[in-house]
Structure formats: C-alpha cells, structure tokens
Motif scaffolding. Structure first.
Motif, short mmCIF file in Angstrom:
data_model
loop_
_atom_site.label_atom_id
_atom_site.label_comp_id
_atom_site.label_asym_id
_atom_site.label_seq_id
_atom_site.Cartn_x
_atom_site.Cartn_y
_atom_site.Cartn_z
N LEU A 113 8.16 -35.11 -25.67
CA LEU A 113 8.34 -36.44 -25.07
C LEU A 113 9.33 -36.41 -23.91
CD1 LEU A 113 8.19 -38.73 -28.21
CD2 LEU A 113 6.42 -38.29 -26.51
N GLU A 114 10.24 -35.48 -23.92
CA GLU A 114 11.16 -35.34 -22.78
C GLU A 114 10.37 -34.95 -21.52
OE1 GLU A 114 15.04 -32.71 -21.45
OE2 GLU A 114 14.49 -32.82 -23.56
N ASN A 115 9.36 -34.11 -21.68
CA ASN A 115 8.50 -33.75 -20.56
C ASN A 115 7.76 -34.98 -20.04
OD1 ASN A 115 6.95 -31.94 -18.80
ND2 ASN A 115 5.27 -32.39 -20.19
N PHE A 116 7.30 -35.84 -20.94
CA PHE A 116 6.64 -37.09 -20.56
C PHE A 116 7.55 -37.93 -19.66
CE2 PHE A 116 5.99 -41.61 -21.70
CZ PHE A 116 4.73 -41.80 -21.17
N VAL A 117 8.79 -38.10 -20.08
CA VAL A 117 9.74 -38.89 -19.31
C VAL A 117 10.02 -38.23 -17.96
CG1 VAL A 117 12.12 -39.72 -19.27
CG2 VAL A 117 10.78 -39.93 -21.35
N ASN A 118 10.17 -36.91 -17.95
CA ASN A 118 10.45 -36.21 -16.69
C ASN A 118 9.30 -36.32 -15.70
OD1 ASN A 118 12.98 -35.39 -17.52
ND2 ASN A 118 12.26 -33.45 -18.33
N VAL A 119 8.06 -36.26 -16.18
CA VAL A 119 6.91 -36.41 -15.29
C VAL A 119 6.87 -37.81 -14.70
CG1 VAL A 119 4.39 -36.45 -15.18
CG2 VAL A 119 5.55 -34.58 -16.34
N LEU A 120 7.14 -38.82 -15.52
CA LEU A 120 7.15 -40.19 -15.01
C LEU A 120 8.29 -40.41 -14.01
CD1 LEU A 120 6.26 -42.34 -18.14
CD2 LEU A 120 4.77 -41.56 -16.29
N LYS A 121 9.44 -39.84 -14.28
CA LYS A 121 10.56 -39.96 -13.34
C LYS A 121 10.23 -39.29 -12.01
CE LYS A 121 14.51 -40.01 -16.51
NZ LYS A 121 15.66 -39.22 -16.96
N ALA A 122 9.64 -38.10 -12.09
CA ALA A 122 9.27 -37.38 -10.86
C ALA A 122 8.21 -38.14 -10.09
CB ALA A 122 8.79 -35.97 -11.19
N SER A 123 7.24 -38.70 -10.78
CA SER A 123 6.20 -39.49 -10.11
C SER A 123 6.80 -40.67 -9.38
CB SER A 123 5.17 -39.99 -11.12
OG SER A 123 4.46 -38.95 -11.69
N TYR A 124 7.71 -41.36 -10.04
CA TYR A 124 8.33 -42.52 -9.42
C TYR A 124 9.21 -42.09 -8.24
CZ TYR A 124 10.66 -46.97 -8.88
OH TYR A 124 11.14 -48.14 -8.37
N SER A 125 9.89 -40.97 -8.36
CA SER A 125 10.72 -40.48 -7.24
C SER A 125 9.87 -40.14 -6.03
CB SER A 125 11.51 -39.26 -7.68
OG SER A 125 12.42 -39.58 -8.68
N TYR A 126 8.76 -39.44 -6.24
CA TYR A 126 7.88 -39.11 -5.12
C TYR A 126 7.19 -40.35 -4.56
CZ TYR A 126 8.54 -34.14 -5.48
OH TYR A 126 9.08 -32.89 -5.46
N PHE A 127 6.89 -41.31 -5.42
CA PHE A 127 6.33 -42.58 -4.98
C PHE A 127 7.32 -43.26 -4.03
CE2 PHE A 127 6.79 -47.14 -6.02
CZ PHE A 127 5.68 -47.63 -5.32
N ASN A 128 8.61 -43.31 -4.40
CA ASN A 128 9.61 -43.92 -3.52
C ASN A 128 9.78 -43.13 -2.24
OD1 ASN A 128 10.30 -46.21 -4.98
ND2 ASN A 128 11.71 -45.07 -6.28
N LEU A 129 9.69 -41.82 -2.32
CA LEU A 129 9.78 -40.98 -1.12
C LEU A 129 8.64 -41.28 -0.16
CD1 LEU A 129 11.20 -38.58 0.32
CD2 LEU A 129 9.55 -37.12 -0.85
N ILE A 130 7.42 -41.39 -0.68
CA ILE A 130 6.26 -41.70 0.16
C ILE A 130 6.42 -43.07 0.80
CG2 ILE A 130 3.79 -42.20 0.12
CD1 ILE A 130 3.53 -40.07 -2.07
N ARG A 131 6.91 -44.04 0.05
CA ARG A 131 7.10 -45.39 0.59
C ARG A 131 8.15 -45.42 1.69
NH1 ARG A 131 8.08 -50.11 -3.09
NH2 ARG A 131 7.70 -51.19 -1.15
#
Length: 134
Positions: A113-131
């Motif tokens: 589940l820690e991997n799950f949280v890390n993937v979601l955090k990374a997705s959101y970080s890259y989403f903010n970077l793209i924006r």
C-alpha cells in the motif's frame, strides 16, 4: 519467492508505470478540457485506474501481512513437549521466516500500500508540473 519475483516483475512494473502515466494524463485532461462529458469521463478513468492500482498493491500488502502472521504463529507454537523432529522442523521454519517475504519487481520497490500512495503522489506531482509548464 524468487519465482514469483522472476515471473511477475515485468507485468507488475509495466502496470505500475502505465497506471502512473494514465492517472497523470487523465487528471490533466479532466482539468484542461472544456467539454463536461470529457471531464466526467476522465475522472471516471482516474477512479478506475486507482482501483486497479489499489487491488494489486493491496494483494502485495496481504502477502506481507500473512507472512508476518505465520512468523508470529511459529513463535507462539507450543514446542516443549513435542518430539525432536518437530523441534528441528520448527527451528528450521523459524530461521527461514526471518527473511522478508514480499513481491519486489526488478528490486526497485515493494508492492504494497505504500507503493500505491507513492504512485498517486508521483502522478499528482507530474500533473502539477505539466500544468505549470503549460
């Protein structure tokens, strides 16, 4: 355990990377689109991708928890009045259970589940970077 890691590592790593990318892009499209139907569709996709990611990460977490439970049961096992072969077998099992038991594709990360949280955090970080780069 080596066989599980050996045969599952490519599929798990590919799924992890694809779901990361798909969550990021779907979030971006849901925010940037002017069409309400596309926004709703992208939000639904994010929820579906997160569910898929959660299912395989929770299975990895269950494997870890069950192995910890086995280790605990071995430690609590009544061995005093048992035959010598049982004591030797129990000792062997206890020694073997000290090694961690988890799915770790390519040795990069542990599927839990820690991997799950890390993937979601990374997705959101890259989403903010793209924006911000837009």
């Amino acid at each position: 355990m080596v066989n599980v890691n050996k045969y599952m590592q490519l599929s798990i790593t590919s799924a992890n990377q694809c779901l990361f990318f798909l969550v990021c892009i779907s979030l971006y499209l849901s925010i940037e689109s002017n069409n309400n139907l596309i926004q709703i569709g992208c939000i639904c996709l994010v929820l579906i991708f997160c569910n898929v990611l959660y299912f395989y990460c929770s299975d990895g977490q269950k494997i870890i928890e069950e192995y910890d439970e086995l280790r605990r049961c071995l430690a609590e096992c009544s061995w005093v009045d048992k035959p010598q072969w049982f004591k030797k077998m129990l000792l062997t099992m206890m020694i073997r259970s000290t090694a961690p038991f988890h799915i770790k594709p390519f040795g990069l990360y542990i599927v839990n589940l820690e991997n799950f949280v890390n993937v979601l955090k990374a997705s959101y970080s890259y989403f903010n970077l793209i924006r911000t780069l837009k």
